[in-house]
Design a protein around this motif. Structure first.
Motif, mmCIF file in Angstrom:
data_model
loop_
_atom_site.group_PDB
_atom_site.id
_atom_site.type_symbol
_atom_site.label_atom_id
_atom_site.label_comp_id
_atom_site.label_asym_id
_atom_site.label_seq_id
_atom_site.Cartn_x
_atom_site.Cartn_y
_atom_site.Cartn_z
ATOM 1 N N GLN A 1 0.853 -1.190 0.000
ATOM 2 C CA GLN A 1 0.000 0.000 0.000
ATOM 3 C C GLN A 1 0.890 1.241 0.000
ATOM 4 O OE1 GLN A 1 -2.999 -0.202 3.080
ATOM 5 N NE2 GLN A 1 -3.865 -2.100 2.255
ATOM 6 N N LEU A 2 0.797 2.020 -1.054
ATOM 7 C CA LEU A 2 1.605 3.220 -1.220
ATOM 8 C C LEU A 2 0.734 4.464 -1.055
ATOM 9 C CD1 LEU A 2 2.172 1.042 -3.829
ATOM 10 C CD2 LEU A 2 4.274 2.350 -3.824
ATOM 11 N N GLY A 3 1.372 5.594 -0.774
ATOM 12 C CA GLY A 3 0.632 6.846 -0.649
ATOM 13 C C GLY A 3 -0.262 6.908 0.576
ATOM 14 N N LYS A 4 0.052 6.087 1.595
ATOM 15 C CA LYS A 4 -0.781 6.052 2.798
ATOM 16 C C LYS A 4 -0.243 6.983 3.887
ATOM 17 C CE LYS A 4 -3.793 4.011 3.674
ATOM 18 N NZ LYS A 4 -5.237 4.410 3.531
ATOM 19 N N HIS A 5 -1.159 7.527 4.632
ATOM 20 C CA HIS A 5 -0.834 8.297 5.840
ATOM 21 C C HIS A 5 -1.636 7.749 7.008
ATOM 22 C CE1 HIS A 5 0.151 11.543 8.572
ATOM 23 N NE2 HIS A 5 -1.141 11.766 8.762
#
Length: 230
Positions: free
Chosen positions: A75-79
């Motif tokens: 999972q990329l672009g997660k905060h």
């Protein structure tokens, strides 16, 4: 309590300084990262978040060997792990490769590569981080990021990405802090006396929850502390 972040030098992976059964990753005394300020940070998922990693190429992620699973959703672009975010990208693994010299007991060579089934789309929230061209020097400030436990006693796993800046310690300080546990492939980052710290004390880790990037003054950019010369 003396608490350090112990990392496998060739793999930005955290090694645990003790062998307690209830150990876990920690980022203690840190702060919530600004959203998407660590765009190379990824979450490894198998129905739940279980480890972290760093995007080093549009189609490759580096993580810790102790985080190995044959199938992983990256999972990329997660905060915030609890929310569906407009910046997120979910990509399945095409191949997961552990270092052939990895030791589950000592965590030596605790590094793993994940090939993504499709290349990531790079944007403001998803970026690669360069590999280093030299060894990081003692005293260098590093950024630790992850979703690890924020309590030194008890547990509190945050949904939002946590950050902590800490210095690289000398090999002597590292070995003195953890006698007979440090291999030539490991380094220590943290504070010898109190204050903020990042502790990896879980059989997993890792860093499993935490990853490290260090600022090389001569390169003017953060580089992931990982060398992929297997």
């Amino acid at each position: 309590m003396k608490c350090l972040l112990l990392l496998a030098f060739i793999g930005v992976a955290v090694a645990f300084p003790t062998f307690a059964e209830d150990d876990d990753d920690k980022i203690v005394g840190g702060y919530t990262c600004q959203k998407n300020s660590v765009p190379y940070q990824v979450s490894l998922n198998s129905g739940y978040h279980f480890c972290g990693g760093s995007l080093i190429d549009r189609q490759w992620v580096v993580s810790a060997a102790h985080c190995y699973k044959s199938r992983i959703q990256v999972q990329l672009g997660k905060h915030n792990l609890a929310l569906t975010e407009s910046t997120q990208q979910f990509i399945d693994s095409a191949k997961v490769i552990r270092h052939s010299g990895y030791s589950a007991y000592t965590l030596d060579n605790d590094i793993m590569l994940i090939k993504l089934s499709t290349p990531a789309t790079l944007n403001q929230a998803v970026q690669t981080i360069p590999l280093p061209t030299s060894c990081v020097a003692t005293g260098t400030t590093c950024l630790i990021s992850g979703w690890g436990n924020t309590l030194s006693s008890g547990s509190n796993y945050p949904d939002q990405l946590q950050c902590l800046k800490a210095p690289v310690l000398s090999a002597t300080d590292c070995s003195d802090a953890y006698p007979r546990q440090i291999t030539k492939n490991m380094m220590c980052v943290g504070f010898l006396e109190g204050g903020k710290d990042s502790c990896q004390v879980n059989h997993l880790p890792l860093l499993s929850q935490s990853f490290l990037s260090c600022l090389f003054p001569d390169e003017k950019a953060f580089t992931v502390q990982s060398q992929l010369h297997w």
